[in-house]
Design an enzyme around this catalytic site. Structure first.
Site, PDB file in Angstrom:
ATOM      1  N   ASP A 153      44.944  30.337  53.720  1.00  0.00           N
ATOM      2  CA  ASP A 153      44.112  30.308  52.523  1.00  0.00           C
ATOM      3  C   ASP A 153      44.483  31.510  51.657  1.00  0.00           C
ATOM      4  O   ASP A 153      45.118  32.458  52.127  1.00  0.00           O
ATOM      5  CB  ASP A 153      42.634  30.357  52.937  1.00  0.00           C
ATOM      6  N   ASP A 160      42.191  33.071  48.678  1.00  0.00           N
ATOM      7  CA  ASP A 160      41.044  33.945  48.427  1.00  0.00           C
ATOM      8  C   ASP A 160      40.347  34.309  49.731  1.00  0.00           C
ATOM      9  O   ASP A 160      39.997  33.440  50.529  1.00  0.00           O
ATOM     10  CB  ASP A 160      40.048  33.273  47.485  1.00  0.00           C
TER      11      ASP A 160
END
Length: 259
Positions: A13, A15
Protein backbone atom coordinates in the site's frame (compact mmCIF):
# COMPACT_ATOMS: atom_id res chain seq x y z
CA UNK A 1 3.48 -18.15 11.58
CA UNK A 2 5.99 -20.30 9.71
CA UNK A 3 7.24 -18.93 6.43
CA UNK A 4 6.19 -20.64 3.25
CA UNK A 5 8.10 -20.48 -0.02
CA UNK A 6 10.46 -17.50 -0.42
CA UNK A 7 8.82 -14.19 -1.31
CA UNK A 8 9.50 -13.47 -4.98
CA UNK A 9 7.21 -10.44 -5.46
CA UNK A 10 5.91 -7.66 -3.24
CA UNK A 11 2.75 -5.59 -3.19
CA UNK A 12 2.57 -2.61 -0.86
CA UNK A 13 0.00 0.00 0.00
CA UNK A 14 1.11 3.60 -0.43
CA UNK A 15 -0.51 5.85 2.21
CA UNK A 16 0.47 4.83 5.72
CA UNK A 17 3.20 2.48 4.48
CA UNK A 18 5.45 4.51 2.16
CA UNK A 19 4.16 8.03 2.82
CA UNK A 20 2.15 9.85 5.46
CA UNK A 21 0.49 13.20 4.71
CA UNK A 22 2.82 13.80 1.78
CA UNK A 23 6.03 12.91 3.65
CA UNK A 24 8.01 9.70 3.08
CA UNK A 25 8.03 7.28 6.01
CA UNK A 26 11.61 6.51 7.13
CA UNK A 27 12.85 3.40 5.37
CA UNK A 28 10.52 3.73 2.37
CA UNK A 29 13.27 4.92 0.03
CA UNK A 30 15.62 2.11 1.15
CA UNK A 31 12.88 -0.50 0.69
CA UNK A 32 12.04 0.70 -2.83
CA UNK A 33 15.74 0.91 -3.76
CA UNK A 34 16.26 -2.67 -2.57
CA UNK A 35 13.25 -3.83 -4.61
CA UNK A 36 14.52 -2.15 -7.78
CA UNK A 37 18.01 -3.61 -7.29
CA UNK A 38 16.66 -7.10 -6.61
CA UNK A 39 14.84 -7.29 -9.92
CA UNK A 40 11.82 -8.79 -8.16
CA UNK A 41 8.45 -7.67 -9.54
CA UNK A 42 6.57 -5.32 -7.23
CA UNK A 43 3.57 -3.02 -7.16
CA UNK A 44 2.64 0.03 -5.12
CA UNK A 45 -1.13 -0.03 -4.64
CA UNK A 46 -3.62 2.69 -3.85
CA UNK A 47 -7.40 2.77 -3.62
CA UNK A 48 -7.26 6.40 -4.72
CA UNK A 49 -8.53 6.63 -8.31
CA UNK A 50 -7.88 10.34 -8.84
CA UNK A 51 -4.38 10.07 -10.32
CA UNK A 52 -2.92 8.14 -13.23
CA UNK A 53 0.20 6.04 -12.60
CA UNK A 54 2.24 8.74 -14.36
CA UNK A 55 0.80 11.38 -12.01
CA UNK A 56 1.62 9.26 -8.97
CA UNK A 57 5.12 8.50 -10.25
CA UNK A 58 5.80 12.25 -10.50
CA UNK A 59 4.27 13.01 -7.09
CA UNK A 60 6.29 10.27 -5.39
CA UNK A 61 9.48 11.31 -7.17
CA UNK A 62 9.09 14.84 -5.77
CA UNK A 63 9.07 13.23 -2.32
CA UNK A 64 12.28 11.35 -3.14
CA UNK A 65 10.62 7.98 -3.81
CA UNK A 66 11.36 6.44 -7.20
CA UNK A 67 8.55 4.09 -8.24
CA UNK A 68 8.41 3.14 -11.94
CA UNK A 69 5.11 3.91 -13.66
CA UNK A 70 4.60 0.23 -14.46
CA UNK A 71 4.93 -0.60 -10.75
CA UNK A 72 1.90 1.48 -9.71
CA UNK A 73 -1.51 -0.18 -9.49
CA UNK A 74 -4.59 1.88 -8.69
CA UNK A 75 -8.22 1.02 -8.03
CA UNK A 76 -8.98 2.79 -11.34
CA UNK A 77 -6.76 0.31 -13.21
CA UNK A 78 -8.34 -2.62 -11.34
CA UNK A 79 -11.80 -1.29 -12.21
CA UNK A 80 -10.88 -0.90 -15.88
CA UNK A 81 -9.44 -4.42 -15.98
CA UNK A 82 -12.62 -5.79 -14.42
CA UNK A 83 -14.86 -4.00 -16.94
CA UNK A 84 -12.68 -5.06 -19.86
CA UNK A 85 -13.02 -8.68 -18.73
CA UNK A 86 -16.76 -8.39 -18.12
CA UNK A 87 -17.91 -6.33 -21.08
CA UNK A 88 -15.16 -5.41 -23.58
CA UNK A 89 -15.62 -2.18 -25.56
CA UNK A 90 -18.54 -1.14 -23.39
CA UNK A 91 -19.74 2.27 -22.27
CA UNK A 92 -19.88 4.06 -18.94
CA UNK A 93 -21.06 7.22 -17.27
CA UNK A 94 -18.16 8.20 -15.02
CA UNK A 95 -17.97 10.33 -11.91
CA UNK A 96 -14.26 10.71 -11.23
CA UNK A 97 -10.97 12.26 -12.22
CA UNK A 98 -8.27 11.64 -14.84
CA UNK A 99 -7.00 8.47 -13.17
CA UNK A 100 -10.32 6.77 -13.81
CA UNK A 101 -11.29 8.30 -17.15
CA UNK A 102 -7.83 7.61 -18.60
CA UNK A 103 -7.94 3.97 -17.45
CA UNK A 104 -11.32 3.49 -19.11
CA UNK A 105 -10.24 5.26 -22.32
CA UNK A 106 -7.21 3.00 -22.47
CA UNK A 107 -9.38 -0.15 -22.57
CA UNK A 108 -11.51 1.31 -25.35
CA UNK A 109 -14.53 2.31 -23.30
CA UNK A 110 -16.92 5.02 -24.49
CA UNK A 111 -17.72 7.58 -21.80
CA UNK A 112 -21.30 8.71 -22.23
CA UNK A 113 -24.49 9.58 -20.38
CA UNK A 114 -26.66 8.00 -23.11
CA UNK A 115 -27.78 4.51 -22.09
CA UNK A 116 -24.37 3.47 -20.67
CA UNK A 117 -23.66 -0.13 -19.71
CA UNK A 118 -22.28 1.05 -16.38
CA UNK A 119 -22.27 3.94 -13.96
CA UNK A 120 -18.71 4.05 -12.57
CA UNK A 121 -18.10 6.04 -9.42
CA UNK A 122 -14.59 7.01 -8.39
CA UNK A 123 -12.79 9.56 -6.25
CA UNK A 124 -13.10 13.26 -6.99
CA UNK A 125 -12.69 16.47 -5.03
CA UNK A 126 -15.75 17.95 -6.78
CA UNK A 127 -18.72 15.60 -6.32
CA UNK A 128 -21.68 17.46 -7.79
CA UNK A 129 -25.37 17.05 -7.03
CA UNK A 130 -26.08 17.16 -10.77
CA UNK A 131 -23.71 14.27 -11.49
CA UNK A 132 -25.09 12.18 -8.63
CA UNK A 133 -28.64 12.84 -9.80
CA UNK A 134 -27.73 11.70 -13.31
CA UNK A 135 -26.07 8.58 -11.89
CA UNK A 136 -29.22 7.73 -9.91
CA UNK A 137 -31.43 8.09 -12.98
CA UNK A 138 -29.12 6.03 -15.20
CA UNK A 139 -28.95 3.23 -12.62
CA UNK A 140 -32.74 3.30 -12.29
CA UNK A 141 -32.88 2.97 -16.09
CA UNK A 142 -30.75 -0.18 -16.03
CA UNK A 143 -27.07 0.82 -15.90
CA UNK A 144 -24.96 -1.42 -13.67
CA UNK A 145 -23.37 0.28 -10.67
CA UNK A 146 -19.58 -0.03 -10.19
CA UNK A 147 -17.33 1.76 -7.68
CA UNK A 148 -13.56 1.95 -7.65
CA UNK A 149 -13.33 1.47 -3.87
CA UNK A 150 -15.44 1.46 -0.68
CA UNK A 151 -13.41 4.01 1.31
CA UNK A 152 -15.91 6.26 3.09
CA UNK A 153 -13.47 9.06 3.83
CA UNK A 154 -10.22 10.30 2.38
CA UNK A 155 -7.39 12.30 3.96
CA UNK A 156 -6.68 15.99 3.47
CA UNK A 157 -4.61 18.59 5.28
CA UNK A 158 -7.86 20.04 6.70
CA UNK A 159 -9.20 16.67 7.88
CA UNK A 160 -11.28 13.79 6.48
CA UNK A 161 -13.23 14.28 3.26
CA UNK A 162 -16.26 12.30 2.04
CA UNK A 163 -14.98 9.68 -0.39
CA UNK A 164 -16.30 7.11 -2.85
CA UNK A 165 -17.93 4.83 -0.31
CA UNK A 166 -19.92 7.67 1.24
CA UNK A 167 -21.20 8.89 -2.11
CA UNK A 168 -21.95 5.30 -3.14
CA UNK A 169 -24.14 4.96 -0.04
CA UNK A 170 -26.12 8.01 -1.12
CA UNK A 171 -26.68 6.58 -4.61
CA UNK A 172 -27.59 3.17 -3.16
CA UNK A 173 -30.14 4.81 -0.87
CA UNK A 174 -31.69 6.58 -3.85
CA UNK A 175 -31.72 3.56 -6.17
CA UNK A 176 -31.86 0.48 -3.96
CA UNK A 177 -28.89 -0.88 -5.97
CA UNK A 178 -25.66 -1.97 -4.29
CA UNK A 179 -22.45 -1.28 -6.25
CA UNK A 180 -19.66 -3.71 -7.03
CA UNK A 181 -16.44 -2.40 -5.48
CA UNK A 182 -13.30 -3.26 -7.47
CA UNK A 183 -10.70 -1.89 -5.04
CA UNK A 184 -9.46 -3.14 -1.68
CA UNK A 185 -10.56 -5.09 0.30
CA UNK A 186 -11.79 -6.93 -2.81
CA UNK A 187 -9.05 -9.50 -3.53
CA UNK A 188 -9.79 -8.85 -7.21
CA UNK A 189 -7.48 -5.82 -7.01
CA UNK A 190 -4.69 -8.05 -5.70
CA UNK A 191 -5.24 -10.78 -8.28
CA UNK A 192 -5.37 -8.40 -11.23
CA UNK A 193 -2.24 -6.70 -9.90
CA UNK A 194 -0.42 -10.02 -9.57
CA UNK A 195 -1.46 -10.94 -13.10
CA UNK A 196 -0.15 -7.59 -14.35
CA UNK A 197 3.37 -8.39 -13.09
CA UNK A 198 3.24 -12.12 -13.78
CA UNK A 199 3.42 -13.03 -10.09
CA UNK A 200 1.80 -15.85 -8.10
CA UNK A 201 0.05 -15.38 -4.76
CA UNK A 202 1.90 -18.30 -3.16
CA UNK A 203 5.23 -16.46 -3.49
CA UNK A 204 3.93 -12.90 -2.99
CA UNK A 205 3.47 -10.64 0.01
CA UNK A 206 1.17 -7.71 0.73
CA UNK A 207 2.25 -4.84 3.01
CA UNK A 208 -0.39 -2.55 4.46
CA UNK A 209 -1.35 -0.36 7.38
CA UNK A 210 -5.03 -1.36 7.57
CA UNK A 211 -6.41 -4.66 8.81
CA UNK A 212 -9.79 -4.13 7.16
CA UNK A 213 -8.49 -3.47 3.63
CA UNK A 214 -4.81 -4.33 3.04
CA UNK A 215 -4.48 -7.37 5.26
CA UNK A 216 -7.95 -8.69 4.44
CA UNK A 217 -7.44 -8.36 0.68
CA UNK A 218 -3.96 -9.88 0.81
CA UNK A 219 -5.14 -12.79 2.92
CA UNK A 220 -8.14 -13.51 0.70
CA UNK A 221 -5.90 -13.41 -2.37
CA UNK A 222 -3.69 -16.08 -0.78
CA UNK A 223 -0.65 -13.92 -0.06
CA UNK A 224 1.60 -13.48 2.95
CA UNK A 225 0.57 -10.30 4.79
CA UNK A 226 2.63 -7.75 6.70
CA UNK A 227 0.95 -5.12 8.86
CA UNK A 228 2.98 -1.96 9.50
CA UNK A 229 2.12 0.26 12.45
CA UNK A 230 2.79 3.60 10.74
CA UNK A 231 -0.79 4.09 9.52
CA UNK A 232 -4.34 3.59 10.72
CA UNK A 233 -4.27 0.27 12.58
CA UNK A 234 -2.84 0.45 16.08
CA UNK A 235 -1.19 -2.56 17.82
CA UNK A 236 -4.06 -3.01 20.30
CA UNK A 237 -6.59 -3.13 17.46
CA UNK A 238 -5.11 -6.18 15.75
CA UNK A 239 -6.86 -8.57 18.15
CA UNK A 240 -10.23 -6.96 17.39
CA UNK A 241 -10.32 -8.71 14.02
CA UNK A 242 -11.25 -12.36 13.38
CA UNK A 243 -8.17 -12.77 11.17
CA UNK A 244 -4.50 -11.95 11.64
CA UNK A 245 -1.66 -10.75 9.44
CA UNK A 246 1.19 -13.15 8.85
CA UNK A 247 3.56 -10.66 10.51
CA UNK A 248 3.29 -7.34 12.37
CA UNK A 249 6.24 -4.92 12.10
CA UNK A 250 6.83 -1.37 13.27
CA UNK A 251 7.44 0.09 9.81
CA UNK A 252 8.56 -0.53 6.24
CA UNK A 253 12.15 -0.09 7.45
CA UNK A 254 11.87 -3.48 9.16
CA UNK A 255 11.27 -5.19 5.82
CA UNK A 256 14.25 -3.89 3.85
CA UNK A 257 16.38 -6.92 4.74
CA UNK A 258 13.60 -9.32 3.73
CA UNK A 259 13.72 -8.27 0.07
Amino acid sequence: MADRRPIESWLTDMDGVLIHEGVPIPGADAFLKKLRESGKPFLVLTNNSIYTPRDLHARLLRMGLDVPVESIWTSALATAQFLDDQRPAGSAYVIGEAGLTTALHDIGYILTDHEPDYVVLGETRTYSFEAMTKAVRLINDGARFICTNPDETGPSTEGPLPATGAVAALITKATGKQPYFAGKPNPLMMRTGLNAIGAHSETSAMIGDRMDTDVLAGMEAGMRTFLVLTGLTRPEQVEDFPYRPSHVVDSIADLVDRV
